[in-house]
Design a protein around this motif. Sequence first.
Motif, PDB file in Angstrom:
ATOM      1  N   ASP A   1       0.674  -1.255  -0.258  1.00 44.85           N
ATOM      2  CA  ASP A   1      -0.010  -0.250  -0.035  1.00 44.85           C
ATOM      3  C   ASP A   1       0.985   1.168  -0.127  1.00 44.85           C
ATOM      4  OD1 ASP A   1      -2.484  -1.390   0.139  1.00 44.85           O
ATOM      5  OD2 ASP A   1      -2.774  -1.359   2.294  1.00 44.85           O
ATOM      6  N   THR A   2       1.790   1.309   1.040  1.00 45.56           N
ATOM      7  CA  THR A   2       3.045   2.510   0.786  1.00 45.56           C
ATOM      8  C   THR A   2       3.555   2.380  -0.679  1.00 45.56           C
ATOM      9  OG1 THR A   2       3.022   2.056   3.305  1.00 45.56           O
ATOM     10  CG2 THR A   2       4.924   3.226   2.153  1.00 45.56           C
ATOM     11  N   ALA A   3       4.058   1.505  -0.881  1.00 45.71           N
ATOM     12  CA  ALA A   3       4.861   1.335  -2.341  1.00 45.71           C
ATOM     13  C   ALA A   3       3.938   1.949  -3.412  1.00 45.71           C
ATOM     14  CB  ALA A   3       5.213  -0.244  -2.523  1.00 45.71           C
ATOM     15  N   GLU A   4       2.628   1.515  -3.376  1.00 50.62           N
ATOM     16  CA  GLU A   4       1.789   1.942  -4.501  1.00 50.62           C
ATOM     17  C   GLU A   4       1.627   3.533  -4.424  1.00 50.62           C
ATOM     18  OE1 GLU A   4      -0.198   0.006  -6.960  1.00 50.62           O
ATOM     19  OE2 GLU A   4       1.437  -1.237  -6.689  1.00 50.62           O
ATOM     20  N   LYS A   5       1.512   4.013  -3.305  1.00 53.45           N
ATOM     21  CA  LYS A   5       1.366   5.508  -3.037  1.00 53.45           C
ATOM     22  C   LYS A   5       2.414   6.219  -3.490  1.00 53.45           C
ATOM     23  CE  LYS A   5       0.851   8.865   0.800  1.00 53.45           C
ATOM     24  NZ  LYS A   5       1.045   8.780   2.508  1.00 53.45           N
ATOM     25  N   HIS A   6       3.658   5.731  -3.279  1.00 54.84           N
ATOM     26  CA  HIS A   6       4.678   6.296  -3.784  1.00 54.84           C
ATOM     27  C   HIS A   6       5.550   5.957  -5.198  1.00 54.84           C
ATOM     28  CE1 HIS A   6       4.841   8.637  -0.043  1.00 54.84           C
ATOM     29  NE2 HIS A   6       4.827   7.318   0.527  1.00 54.84           N
ATOM     30  N   GLN A   7       4.705   5.038  -5.547  1.00 59.16           N
ATOM     31  CA  GLN A   7       5.383   4.377  -6.831  1.00 59.16           C
ATOM     32  C   GLN A   7       6.692   3.896  -6.912  1.00 59.16           C
ATOM     33  OE1 GLN A   7       4.400   7.177  -9.905  1.00 59.16           O
ATOM     34  NE2 GLN A   7       2.300   6.815 -10.021  1.00 59.16           N
ATOM     35  N   ILE A   8       7.033   3.139  -5.869  1.00 56.60           N
ATOM     36  CA  ILE A   8       8.158   2.405  -5.617  1.00 56.60           C
ATOM     37  C   ILE A   8       8.252   0.976  -5.514  1.00 56.60           C
ATOM     38  CG2 ILE A   8      10.347   2.198  -3.857  1.00 56.60           C
ATOM     39  CD1 ILE A   8       9.490   5.107  -2.958  1.00 56.60           C
ATOM     40  N   MET A   9       9.216   0.436  -6.627  1.00 59.58           N
ATOM     41  CA  MET A   9       9.091  -1.101  -6.783  1.00 59.58           C
ATOM     42  C   MET A   9       9.656  -1.633  -5.412  1.00 59.58           C
ATOM     43  SD  MET A   9       8.261  -3.407  -8.988  1.00 59.58           S
ATOM     44  CE  MET A   9       8.052  -2.759 -10.560  1.00 59.58           C
ATOM     45  N   VAL A  10       8.733  -2.895  -5.061  1.00 61.33           N
ATOM     46  CA  VAL A  10       9.159  -3.837  -3.955  1.00 61.33           C
ATOM     47  C   VAL A  10       9.424  -5.145  -4.712  1.00 61.33           C
ATOM     48  CG1 VAL A  10       8.609  -4.832  -1.946  1.00 61.33           C
ATOM     49  CG2 VAL A  10       8.165  -2.575  -2.407  1.00 61.33           C
TER      50      VAL A  10
END
Length: 305
Positions: free
Chosen positions: A120-129
């Motif tokens: 959820d945090t990664a999608e918000k900031h558009q950062i790949m996990v």
Amino acid sequence: MSVMTRDFFLYLSKNKALNRAAQNWGGNIASGKIVGGLDFPSSVKFIKELNDYGLSVTVDHLGEFVTNKAVAIERAEECIRTIETIAAQKLDSQVSLKLTSLGLDIDDQLVYDHMTNILDTAEKHQIMVTIDMEDEQRCQKTLDIFKDFKSRYNYISTVVQAYLYRTEEDINELSSYKPFLRLVKGAYKESPTVAFPNKSDVDQNYKKIIKMHMLSGSYAAIATHDDAMIEYTKELAKEHNISKDQFEFQMLYGMRSQTQRELVKEGYKMRVYVPYGDDWYGYFMRRLAERPANIAFVLKGMTKK
């Protein structure tokens, strides 16, 4: 690599006394050399240095096979803080994690809860996990979790290992998800019943899965220090007119730094895997077990500056 050399470093990686000693006194030696820092804030300056050279990064909070729920919760919270810091400081960085650090060996629901919060945090900031791949006995569960979350989230990728017999079939099964995959040779000690025991067979299979995934049209990360594999990838891309935007190379922090910069100058995307944390010793030993040349790369990196 000789089996003896590989087994020796894998044995050292599991030595609890040496791990404790490394955590107590070795962190400052390793920081800025083979790991970023002992925590993420202290790693930021090294990430910025890499970014200044045109190098992208993925960071990993070291530690795996967690069996304590409180530790797993802390690991998940650390990952979320890291993503938020990357976004706030506008770092060119992604995040890598291991499911066992989030409680895979404790409770499946715990892992799902942690991954949901992280993504959820990664999608918000558009950062790949990227979900790192661990040993073969956890491979299927890791891929099942990846597929579940990939059906609902965009910023998630995972890793496949060339030394496993099953990997070609795994890539075929994953193809419908159009996944971003990191392709590696593999670093764990596995039985010959599940993994190629001979380096030549691993190399051959690595080329096979590189070709499979790159021709599929999905994004590929070729994680290798092997010049032969780098050249193979370049030639494959030229032969099939595969855009440089469709793949990247990945290497470890502190190893082959000059080659990393040369690839950037050639117009290739180059991502550096920057681990951080005090649990660096096992990671270090496995890297030495993977490939004898890593020993020379590390010694050179440890004596720079």
